[in-house]
Write a protein that holds these residues in place. Structure first.
Motif, PDB file in Angstrom:
ATOM      1  N   PRO A  49       0.815  -1.228   0.000  1.00 15.79           N
ATOM      2  CA  PRO A  49       0.000   0.000   0.000  1.00 15.79           C
ATOM      3  C   PRO A  49       0.847   1.276   0.000  1.00 15.79           C
ATOM      4  N   LEU A  50       1.971   1.271   0.700  1.00 12.14           N
ATOM      5  CA  LEU A  50       2.844   2.449   0.681  1.00 12.14           C
ATOM      6  C   LEU A  50       3.491   2.613  -0.691  1.00 12.14           C
ATOM      7  N   HIS A  51       3.827   1.497  -1.318  1.00 10.44           N
ATOM      8  CA  HIS A  51       4.406   1.549  -2.660  1.00 10.44           C
ATOM      9  C   HIS A  51       3.404   2.146  -3.653  1.00 10.44           C
ATOM     10  N   ARG A  52       2.152   1.693  -3.581  1.00  7.73           N
ATOM     11  CA  ARG A  52       1.120   2.229  -4.480  1.00  7.73           C
ATOM     12  C   ARG A  52       0.871   3.713  -4.211  1.00  7.73           C
ATOM     13  N   LEU A  53       0.905   4.094  -2.933  1.00  3.73           N
ATOM     14  CA  LEU A  53       0.746   5.507  -2.596  1.00  3.73           C
ATOM     15  C   LEU A  53       1.898   6.325  -3.169  1.00  3.73           C
ATOM     16  N   GLY A  54       3.094   5.758  -3.146  1.00  6.84           N
ATOM     17  CA  GLY A  54       4.240   6.437  -3.743  1.00  6.84           C
ATOM     18  C   GLY A  54       4.093   6.610  -5.241  1.00  6.84           C
ATOM     19  N   ILE A  55       3.475   5.644  -5.895  1.00  7.87           N
ATOM     20  CA  ILE A  55       3.282   5.726  -7.343  1.00  7.87           C
ATOM     21  C   ILE A  55       2.328   6.864  -7.704  1.00  7.87           C
ATOM     22  N   ILE A  56       1.293   7.069  -6.922  1.00  7.48           N
ATOM     23  CA  ILE A  56       0.313   8.117  -7.244  1.00  7.48           C
ATOM     24  C   ILE A  56       0.566   9.408  -6.461  1.00  7.48           C
ATOM     25  N   SER A  57       1.701   9.498  -5.775  1.00  6.45           N
ATOM     26  CA  SER A  57       1.936  10.633  -4.883  1.00  6.45           C
ATOM     27  C   SER A  57       1.967  11.976  -5.615  1.00  6.45           C
ATOM     28  N   TYR A  58       2.484  12.019  -6.841  1.00  3.82           N
ATOM     29  CA  TYR A  58       2.521  13.292  -7.554  1.00  3.82           C
ATOM     30  C   TYR A  58       1.107  13.793  -7.847  1.00  3.82           C
ATOM     31  N   GLY A  59       0.245  12.884  -8.287  1.00  2.00           N
ATOM     32  CA  GLY A  59      -1.141  13.274  -8.528  1.00  2.00           C
ATOM     33  C   GLY A  59      -1.838  13.697  -7.244  1.00  2.00           C
ATOM     34  N   THR A  98      -5.290   8.463  -8.650  1.00  2.00           N
ATOM     35  CA  THR A  98      -5.224   7.168  -9.332  1.00  2.00           C
ATOM     36  C   THR A  98      -5.685   7.283 -10.773  1.00  2.00           C
ATOM     37  N   VAL A  99      -6.779   7.981 -11.002  1.00  7.66           N
ATOM     38  CA  VAL A  99      -7.282   8.178 -12.361  1.00  7.66           C
ATOM     39  C   VAL A  99      -6.272   8.974 -13.186  1.00  7.66           C
ATOM     40  N   SER A 100      -5.690   9.992 -12.589  1.00 10.27           N
ATOM     41  CA  SER A 100      -4.689  10.798 -13.283  1.00 10.27           C
ATOM     42  C   SER A 100      -3.470   9.961 -13.634  1.00 10.27           C
ATOM     43  N   TYR A 101      -3.034   9.114 -12.717  1.00  6.92           N
ATOM     44  CA  TYR A 101      -1.881   8.257 -13.000  1.00  6.92           C
ATOM     45  C   TYR A 101      -2.178   7.311 -14.158  1.00  6.92           C
ATOM     46  N   ARG A 102      -3.346   6.703 -14.125  1.00 13.73           N
ATOM     47  CA  ARG A 102      -3.698   5.697 -15.130  1.00 13.73           C
ATOM     48  C   ARG A 102      -3.916   6.302 -16.517  1.00 13.73           C
ATOM     49  N   TYR A 103      -4.616   7.417 -16.577  1.00 19.74           N
ATOM     50  CA  TYR A 103      -5.028   7.946 -17.869  1.00 19.74           C
ATOM     51  C   TYR A 103      -4.231   9.158 -18.344  1.00 19.74           C
ATOM     52  N   LEU A 104      -3.340   9.687 -17.519  1.00 19.24           N
ATOM     53  CA  LEU A 104      -2.530  10.828 -17.943  1.00 19.24           C
ATOM     54  C   LEU A 104      -1.040  10.520 -17.818  1.00 19.24           C
ATOM     55  N   GLU A 105      -0.597  10.160 -16.614  1.00 17.47           N
ATOM     56  CA  GLU A 105       0.839   9.965 -16.402  1.00 17.47           C
ATOM     57  C   GLU A 105       1.381   8.750 -17.153  1.00 17.47           C
ATOM     58  N   GLN A 106       0.706   7.606 -17.062  1.00 17.93           N
ATOM     59  CA  GLN A 106       1.207   6.415 -17.749  1.00 17.93           C
ATOM     60  C   GLN A 106       1.281   6.586 -19.266  1.00 17.93           C
ATOM     61  N   PRO A 107       0.249   7.112 -19.922  1.00 16.18           N
ATOM     62  CA  PRO A 107       0.385   7.309 -21.377  1.00 16.18           C
ATOM     63  C   PRO A 107       1.522   8.261 -21.752  1.00 16.18           C
ATOM     64  N   VAL A 108       1.713   9.319 -20.976  1.00 14.18           N
ATOM     65  CA  VAL A 108       2.812  10.246 -21.267  1.00 14.18           C
ATOM     66  C   VAL A 108       4.156   9.562 -21.058  1.00 14.18           C
ATOM     67  N   ARG A 109       4.284   8.776 -19.995  1.00  9.33           N
ATOM     68  CA  ARG A 109       5.532   8.041 -19.766  1.00  9.33           C
ATOM     69  C   ARG A 109       5.805   7.053 -20.891  1.00  9.33           C
TER      70      ARG A 109
END
Length: 136
Positions: A49-59, A98-109
């Motif tokens: 859970p902390l790892h997942r929180l770190g992944i979406i922390s910027y959003g 989470t939505v921002s990571y999935r649909y904005l950050e991941q496609p840009v990466r």
């Protein structure tokens, strides 16, 4: 350790009294993490859970202020108080991140990785720019 000193007011009594020792302890903590990857601290920070929180922390950082400012939930919360609105704000922030990571950050990466790997041609080749002009 330097950032808190640069971002605080010169009259902040807590940081003036405790900032340097806290910064030193934080630096020691970072050294401990770097040296011993099998420590309890590293295992704790590697918890899923902390790892997942770190992944979406910027959003979460980007979206928390507009959500917490009350511009959204103040209309719905009325007089509900913090015990109801804060968990709702936190949940809404995590969903937005989470939505921002999935649909904005991941496609840009993915797009930027394809450019870096040369799998995506961002500039047309010189041959594509050639124009033939018919002569009469």
């Amino acid at each position: 350790a330097v950032v808190p000193f640069l971002m605080t007011d010169a009259d902040d009594k807590f940081l003036l009294e405790h900032g340097r020792p806290l910064g030193f302890l934080f630096a020691l903590l970072l050294l401990q993490i770097a040296q011993d990857q099998s420590s309890v601290l590293v295992r704790t920070l590697s918890w899923a859970p902390l790892h997942r929180l770190g992944i979406i922390s910027y959003g979460a950082y980007l979206y928390h202020y507009p959500i917490l400012s009350g511009s959204i939930l103040s209309h719905f919360g009325g007089g509900a108080g913090l015990w109801l609105t804060m968990p709702m704000d936190l949940g809404l922030t995590l969903v937005a991140a989470t939505v921002s990571y999935r649909y904005l950050e991941q496609p840009v990466r993915n797009w930027s990785r394809r450019i870096a790997d040369g799998r995506l041609n961002t500039f047309p080749s010189p041959q594509a720019a050639e124009v033939t002009v018919p002569t009469s």
